[in-house]
Design a protein around this motif. Sequence first.
Motif, mmCIF file in Angstrom:
data_model
loop_
_atom_site.group_PDB
_atom_site.id
_atom_site.type_symbol
_atom_site.label_atom_id
_atom_site.label_comp_id
_atom_site.label_asym_id
_atom_site.label_seq_id
_atom_site.Cartn_x
_atom_site.Cartn_y
_atom_site.Cartn_z
ATOM 1 N N LYS A 14 49.477 44.219 44.946
ATOM 2 C CA LYS A 14 48.924 44.039 43.604
ATOM 3 C C LYS A 14 47.469 43.595 43.676
ATOM 4 O O LYS A 14 46.637 44.008 42.844
ATOM 5 N N ILE A 15 47.137 42.740 44.657
ATOM 6 C CA ILE A 15 45.745 42.309 44.809
ATOM 7 C C ILE A 15 44.861 43.514 45.122
ATOM 8 O O ILE A 15 43.787 43.696 44.536
ATOM 9 N N LYS A 16 45.315 44.356 46.057
ATOM 10 C CA LYS A 16 44.562 45.556 46.405
ATOM 11 C C LYS A 16 44.395 46.472 45.197
ATOM 12 O O LYS A 16 43.300 46.986 44.914
ATOM 13 N N GLU A 17 45.477 46.671 44.471
ATOM 14 C CA GLU A 17 45.456 47.537 43.299
ATOM 15 C C GLU A 17 44.467 47.023 42.259
ATOM 16 O O GLU A 17 43.692 47.791 41.674
ATOM 17 N N LEU A 18 44.478 45.701 42.029
ATOM 18 C CA LEU A 18 43.586 45.112 41.037
ATOM 19 C C LEU A 18 42.128 45.222 41.482
ATOM 20 O O LEU A 18 41.251 45.561 40.675
ATOM 21 N N LEU A 19 41.855 44.943 42.753
ATOM 22 C CA LEU A 19 40.487 45.048 43.258
ATOM 23 C C LEU A 19 39.958 46.478 43.130
ATOM 24 O O LEU A 19 38.793 46.700 42.775
ATOM 25 N N ASN A 20 40.818 47.448 43.414
ATOM 26 C CA ASN A 20 40.408 48.850 43.273
ATOM 27 C C ASN A 20 40.134 49.210 41.815
ATOM 28 O O ASN A 20 39.176 49.926 41.502
ATOM 29 N N LYS A 21 40.974 48.703 40.921
ATOM 30 C CA LYS A 21 40.791 48.945 39.490
ATOM 31 C C LYS A 21 39.466 48.356 39.011
ATOM 32 O O LYS A 21 38.711 48.994 38.262
ATOM 33 N N ASN B 257 36.798 47.766 40.775
ATOM 34 C CA ASN B 257 35.699 48.509 41.375
ATOM 35 C C ASN B 257 35.459 49.859 40.692
ATOM 36 O O ASN B 257 34.319 50.286 40.498
ATOM 37 N N ASN B 258 36.526 50.509 40.321
ATOM 38 C CA ASN B 258 36.399 51.875 39.803
ATOM 39 C C ASN B 258 36.201 51.962 38.290
ATOM 40 O O ASN B 258 35.524 52.872 37.798
ATOM 41 N N ASP B 259 36.782 51.015 37.551
ATOM 42 C CA ASP B 259 36.865 51.205 36.100
ATOM 43 C C ASP B 259 36.256 50.093 35.246
ATOM 44 O O ASP B 259 35.860 50.344 34.107
ATOM 45 N N VAL B 260 36.223 48.875 35.737
ATOM 46 C CA VAL B 260 35.929 47.723 34.880
ATOM 47 C C VAL B 260 34.432 47.619 34.566
ATOM 48 O O VAL B 260 33.586 47.623 35.471
ATOM 49 N N LYS B 261 34.142 47.473 33.276
ATOM 50 C CA LYS B 261 32.769 47.282 32.811
ATOM 51 C C LYS B 261 32.692 45.965 32.047
ATOM 52 O O LYS B 261 33.414 45.765 31.074
ATOM 53 N N VAL C 1 27.099 33.061 37.181
ATOM 54 C CA VAL C 1 28.295 33.797 36.764
ATOM 55 C C VAL C 1 28.098 35.284 37.058
ATOM 56 O O VAL C 1 29.006 35.965 37.550
ATOM 57 N N VAL C 2 26.897 35.783 36.787
ATOM 58 C CA VAL C 2 26.592 37.188 37.084
ATOM 59 C C VAL C 2 26.728 37.462 38.583
ATOM 60 O O VAL C 2 27.286 38.489 38.991
ATOM 61 N N ALA C 3 26.219 36.540 39.410
ATOM 62 C CA ALA C 3 26.339 36.716 40.861
ATOM 63 C C ALA C 3 27.802 36.818 41.274
ATOM 64 O O ALA C 3 28.170 37.625 42.139
ATOM 65 N N ASN C 4 28.643 36.001 40.642
ATOM 66 C CA ASN C 4 30.073 36.049 40.939
ATOM 67 C C ASN C 4 30.712 37.341 40.446
ATOM 68 O O ASN C 4 31.571 37.919 41.114
ATOM 69 N N LEU C 5 30.300 37.790 39.259
ATOM 70 C CA LEU C 5 30.801 39.068 38.753
ATOM 71 C C LEU C 5 30.416 40.207 39.689
ATOM 72 O O LEU C 5 31.248 41.039 40.077
ATOM 73 N N ALA C 6 29.151 40.237 40.080
ATOM 74 C CA ALA C 6 28.666 41.319 40.934
ATOM 75 C C ALA C 6 29.373 41.327 42.284
ATOM 76 O O ALA C 6 29.637 42.397 42.847
ATOM 77 N N ALA C 7 29.705 40.129 42.798
ATOM 78 C CA ALA C 7 30.381 40.044 44.097
ATOM 79 C C ALA C 7 31.743 40.723 44.071
ATOM 80 O O ALA C 7 32.198 41.267 45.085
ATOM 81 N N LEU C 8 32.412 40.687 42.921
ATOM 82 C CA LEU C 8 33.733 41.312 42.794
ATOM 83 C C LEU C 8 33.641 42.827 42.602
ATOM 84 O O LEU C 8 34.665 43.499 42.516
ATOM 85 N N LYS C 9 32.410 43.327 42.507
ATOM 86 C CA LYS C 9 32.118 44.768 42.506
ATOM 87 C C LYS C 9 32.761 45.556 41.354
ATOM 88 O O LYS C 9 33.415 46.580 41.582
ATOM 89 N N PRO C 10 32.582 45.095 40.105
ATOM 90 C CA PRO C 10 33.040 45.928 38.983
ATOM 91 C C PRO C 10 32.170 47.166 38.856
ATOM 92 O O PRO C 10 31.079 47.250 39.440
ATOM 93 N N ALA C 11 32.629 48.137 38.066
ATOM 94 C CA ALA C 11 31.884 49.387 37.898
ATOM 95 C C ALA C 11 30.525 49.158 37.240
ATOM 96 O O ALA C 11 29.553 49.859 37.542
ATOM 97 N N ALA D 133 37.829 37.119 33.921
ATOM 98 C CA ALA D 133 37.328 38.234 33.108
ATOM 99 C C ALA D 133 37.602 39.577 33.769
ATOM 100 O O ALA D 133 38.080 40.522 33.119
ATOM 101 N N THR D 134 37.295 39.687 35.050
ATOM 102 C CA THR D 134 37.474 40.978 35.726
ATOM 103 C C THR D 134 38.955 41.333 35.850
ATOM 104 O O THR D 134 39.327 42.508 35.722
ATOM 105 N N ALA D 135 39.801 40.338 36.087
ATOM 106 C CA ALA D 135 41.237 40.608 36.203
ATOM 107 C C ALA D 135 41.811 41.054 34.858
ATOM 108 O O ALA D 135 42.632 41.986 34.799
#
Length: 631
Positions: free
Chosen positions: A5-12, A14-18, A64-74, A288-290
């Motif tokens: 589930k962690i892998k699935e969420l991280l991929n989601k 990275n690929n989709d979250v704005k 907060v932005v640095a933390n958001l960017a680290a999680l690699k959202p789209a 937020a990203t989750a």
Amino acid sequence: MKEEKIKELLNKINNDVKIAIYGDFCLDAYWTLDPKGSEISVETGLHAEAVASHKYSLGGASNVVANLAALKPAAVKLFGVKGNDIFAQEMVRQLNDLGVDTSGLVTQDENFDTYTFSKRILDGEEQPRIDFGFYNKRSEETDKQIIKNIRAAIGDIDVILLNQQVPGSITNEMFIDDLNKLIADFPSKTFILDSRHYAEKFNNVSLKLNDLEVARLNGESGEHFSTDQIEKFAKALYEKNKKPVFITRGAKGLLACDSTGVYTIQGIQLLKHIDTVGAGDTAFSAIATALAGGANLQEVINFANFAAAVTVQKLFQTGVAYPDEVYTVGSDPDYVYQPELAEDIRQAKYSGNTEIEICCNIDTLITGKIKHAVFDHDGTTSVLREGWEKVMEPVMVKAVLGDQYDTVDEDTYQKVVIQSQEFIEKTTGIQTIVQMELLIDMVRYFGFVPEDKILDKFGYKAIYNDALMKMVNQREAKLRSGELTVDDFAVKNAIELLHELHERGITLYLASGTDVDDVKNEAEAMGYADLFNGGIYGSVGDVSKYSKKMVIDNIITSNNLHGAELITFGDGPVEIRECRKQEGITVGVASDEIRRHGLNIEKRTRLIKAGADFIIPDFSQYKQLFKILFD
């Protein structure tokens, strides 16, 4: 939360979250002063302060932005205000380097300085800070442009963070009214608010708060609140706003509440020195990203918990959590169980008139199925090594202080002593070689010893082991000579319990963090080595080849065991924690090693936090314990 589930969420993510964020964007400045380079000003006659070095990092909503960017959202979009100054240039440069969209930042030329917190460092100590921007006055034009920018971009955004940290940063409260109207116009969008000063003024937003903030919003004051109180506060806020509430609780983990109920996750036990600065920003970003990634509330707080556990281990920086780091922590977290019970013995509940403390839900505990039993050695059955902590402490202090051991000032000396004591308490039960690896981190953290003089883990272990074995060998010699008997070195009734378990057909294992040859020799000296028909295990100097986790996992898989078919007895958190992960039964032995009977309060605390189902002071009431476990 399962690894998949962690892998699935991280991929989601990275690929989709704005993600979008409005907030108080700040810059942190670090100016290291050098009194040797300072001079007397010819013009003023005043003593100038020379800056030997300076660096800048993102702070406030920028962090907060640095933390958001680290999680690699789209995508990450920013909305807010900056000044027309050199600090804004540096802040925007660093934000752009993160790959985020800064086009939504409004530049206000007058009456606004970019929020900058200048930390002056002299001889390693922080001096009074110099702050820029505390007399800012945002214009109505600026506020309207911010709202306009958010409206223009919101259709493409999954979650919008609202982050207010600087006192008085919203100078026109009409801005909040306009933002509330915007939120109302987009009911399908998720807004999450983290505001230090205006939380009660926003409508239709999810709230990210800490214990004190959620209490304040419920009209309560104070410093300490129980989990039951925090749950009550969270429910009240949900009923008022009908939006999810997220509470970050530091070492106690996180709590969330929505229409489906209250969800909690325990804090994570970390062995290394930690720095909690910025952990709230990390949790906010992860929440937020989750959410944007489609996670449910329990998964959201699990994910945020893992991310925060990453950043608190990053020292001398406002750290961020990268996806691989979050995955590593989430793959095998060491949770802190029942901290309130652990820290308050008044809450203890006992079995009848015994000293057996019940820390689990006894009604749901599966008993009568035990087939295998794992025992720790030192402090659990044997006290041959009683006092090892007092041997390790001076070894650690001398290792940290190096050549300055005899000359360092008293305050520094006491800091090192206290940290050494805390380290020993945290790491009780793990292999000595692992403790020495962590000692090297501590030596580097304090910085008294040059890098080329820091020993490796084997060097420090040899120093400690030589000192310890002098004591142990003297005790074993007295055993052999008959001056003392095994009863003088056995925890009360430990040997009787071992014999009875053996007679019941239970397979017994001895697993220690001590070197394997020493464990075998000491078990022989104590006269019970042959009872451990499952094997005697100890350190082999290579953590990839032995750990208590490996022993317990192997027992489970090799014998196809299920939960309550395994029981573990130990006075250290490691064996208790690893058995708890496998849903086995855990008995914490909070032994007083000097008397060999009676309760050690400090051990009780850490054993409950590790996940003990039962706490016993010794084995004097083992027959009553067996009635619970077998009958």
